[in-house]
Enzyme design. Sequence first.
Site, PDB file in Angstrom:
ATOM      1  N   ASP A  19       0.929  -1.079  -0.076  1.00  0.00           N
ATOM      2  CA  ASP A  19      -0.044   0.135  -0.018  1.00  0.00           C
ATOM      3  C   ASP A  19       1.089   1.161   0.100  1.00  0.00           C
ATOM      4  O   ASP A  19       1.547   1.662   1.038  1.00  0.00           O
ATOM      5  CB  ASP A  19      -0.815   0.105   1.195  1.00  0.00           C
ATOM      6  CG  ASP A  19      -1.943   1.268   1.179  1.00  0.00           C
ATOM      7  OD1 ASP A  19      -2.235   1.819   0.376  1.00  0.00           O
ATOM      8  OD2 ASP A  19      -1.961   1.902   2.554  1.00  0.00           O
ATOM      9  N   GLU A  79      -1.067  -1.357  -4.790  1.00  0.00           N
ATOM     10  CA  GLU A  79      -2.389  -0.660  -5.076  1.00  0.00           C
ATOM     11  C   GLU A  79      -2.074   0.489  -5.963  1.00  0.00           C
ATOM     12  O   GLU A  79      -1.139   0.924  -5.758  1.00  0.00           O
ATOM     13  CB  GLU A  79      -2.801  -0.103  -3.431  1.00  0.00           C
ATOM     14  CG  GLU A  79      -4.156   0.433  -4.087  1.00  0.00           C
ATOM     15  CD  GLU A  79      -4.965   0.653  -2.563  1.00  0.00           C
ATOM     16  OE1 GLU A  79      -5.620  -0.214  -1.873  1.00  0.00           O
ATOM     17  OE2 GLU A  79      -4.700   1.904  -1.963  1.00  0.00           O
ATOM     18  N   ASP A 151      -2.720   1.073   7.487  1.00  0.00           N
ATOM     19  CA  ASP A 151      -1.861   0.935   6.356  1.00  0.00           C
ATOM     20  C   ASP A 151      -1.213  -0.526   5.970  1.00  0.00           C
ATOM     21  O   ASP A 151      -1.218  -0.941   4.754  1.00  0.00           O
ATOM     22  CB  ASP A 151      -0.463   1.891   6.527  1.00  0.00           C
ATOM     23  CG  ASP A 151      -0.894   3.258   6.301  1.00  0.00           C
ATOM     24  OD1 ASP A 151      -1.565   3.588   5.303  1.00  0.00           O
ATOM     25  OD2 ASP A 151      -0.039   4.275   7.191  1.00  0.00           O
TER      26      ASP A 151
END
Length: 166
Positions: A19, A79, A151
């Site tokens: 991420d 992502e 996160d």
Amino acid sequence: MIPGKAKAGGQPVRILGIDPGSRATGYGVIDCQGHALTFVTCGVIRTSEKKPFPERLEEIYDGIREVIAAYKPQLAGIEDIFTAINPRSALKLGHARGVLILAARQHGLLLEEYSPTVVKQAVAGYGQAPKEQVQHMVRVLLKLVASPSQDAADALAVAICRANHR
């Protein structure tokens, strides 16, 4: 054997989920054997806001390389950039994604990119799920005793999404 496909009864496939962020980059590592997912590790690479941006990018790059070297994943997912209100923030996020992608590719990882909607759908069944729901579902799917930080949970969700799409 096709990369990323474990033989029945064979070795699990280790997957890294990322991420990206210019201040905090989440990472999560899982093992996947058939449909079974096993938690390995997760965490956050935090950069020093006092440092110039190029040095922060180096911290992100070095941090993810350490994770890759320590846990030796075979596959990775990251992502994709979401639509940001602030163009400057989007550019910084793009730079962070660039160094993360470079590190993964330099280690020979088969890397796939997923939109936030696809990641949320993979873990929560709904592409507009709030972060708290994603965090909860990651905990349930990986049978964790506590919820990881947002996160780290987002990174684990990316790893789960990568496992589903391999």
